[in-house]
Scaffold this active site. Sequence first.
Site, PDB file in Angstrom:
ATOM      1  N   SER A 238       0.853  -1.184   0.000  1.00  0.00           N
ATOM      2  CA  SER A 238       0.000   0.000   0.000  1.00  0.00           C
ATOM      3  C   SER A 238       0.892   1.238   0.000  1.00  0.00           C
ATOM      4  CB  SER A 238      -0.914  -0.022   1.231  1.00  0.00           C
ATOM      5  OG  SER A 238      -1.748   1.118   1.287  1.00  0.00           O
ATOM      6  N   CYS A 239       0.279   2.401  -0.294  1.00  0.00           N
ATOM      7  CA  CYS A 239       1.019   3.668  -0.267  1.00  0.00           C
ATOM      8  C   CYS A 239       0.008   4.795  -0.205  1.00  0.00           C
ATOM      9  CB  CYS A 239       1.945   3.784  -1.477  1.00  0.00           C
ATOM     10  SG  CYS A 239       1.083   3.722  -3.070  1.00  0.00           S
ATOM     11  N   GLY A 240       0.245   5.883  -0.926  1.00  0.00           N
ATOM     12  CA  GLY A 240      -0.697   6.982  -0.927  1.00  0.00           C
ATOM     13  C   GLY A 240      -1.837   6.790  -1.914  1.00  0.00           C
ATOM     14  N   GLY A 242      -1.500   4.109  -4.581  1.00  0.00           N
ATOM     15  CA  GLY A 242      -1.275   2.889  -5.350  1.00  0.00           C
ATOM     16  C   GLY A 242      -0.106   2.940  -6.297  1.00  0.00           C
ATOM     17  N   TRP A 267      -3.922   4.656   0.718  1.00  0.00           N
ATOM     18  CA  TRP A 267      -4.339   5.601   1.743  1.00  0.00           C
ATOM     19  C   TRP A 267      -5.333   6.634   1.224  1.00  0.00           C
ATOM     20  CZ3 TRP A 267      -4.087   4.506   6.542  1.00  0.00           C
ATOM     21  CH2 TRP A 267      -4.393   5.495   7.494  1.00  0.00           C
TER      22      TRP A 267
END
Length: 283
Positions: A238-240, A242, A267
């Site tokens: 996961s990240c901000g 994708g 996120w």
Amino acid sequence: MSEQSPFIVSADWLEERLHQPGLSIVDGSWYLPAQRRDARAEYEAGHIPGAVFFDHDAVVDPDSKLPHAMPDPLTFEQYASSMGISEDDTIVVYDGPGFFSAPRTWWLFRVMGAAKVYVLDGGLDGWRAEGRPLTDEPTKIAASVFDPKFDEKRLAGLDDMRRFVEKGGIQIADARSPGRFTGEEPEPREGMRSGHMPGAVNVPASSLSKDGHLLPPEALREKLEAAGLDLTKPVVTSCGSGVTAAVITLALESLGHKDNRLYDGSWSEWGSRDDTPVATGKS
């Protein structure tokens, strides 16, 4: 273990093969506002000969309000075909610094069924610094058809993540910066809470490369294990939005780890809701 990931190619390798039939070169650059770089403007000013531009803000699900939501196979087919790319091509993707947004492009093509997809080690910045050929001439695109074979098992959605957070059974690796992960730094997009999904571990995407070059496999292993990942068990990245989650995915795949998914909403989805649990601090 090889001293190199099987999913990257060197600048020497690519330069020797420029204009080779069956080779597609893709500029997959995308930047956060804080980076103060314009991906398309940079592409138009100078790109690797034969490269086409992959617009991360356009190749998306048109019905989603989330940034960079993955398009359905038909939409992806239309974009890839319009770029002159076939799923049978050898596809080399790059971005400016090396391992920021290019892995997302790499992941998308692989999820959509392309088998021979690689990331350029060193990125365009390294290519330019070494005086390798660049052009501002528009790339001539030959007619092509990309036939997608979507592997939905490589994707995680909101319901999956709710279940993972509540019941466990899969490790969550978050590629955002430490400050965003702990909640000490605000999110770059308005309306989002700060922090991370309960149980997640932080693997900053920037920690997996150095000077634009992906770390050697054993160094990748050390970084991932030091963050708290058990590489014998499943992982969701996961990240901000994708994009940089795919840097962790690339690192995992480089080590032979196949049981991984990417949370496409990341996120931007989880942190913008008021019905999802959020943790702060380092764990």
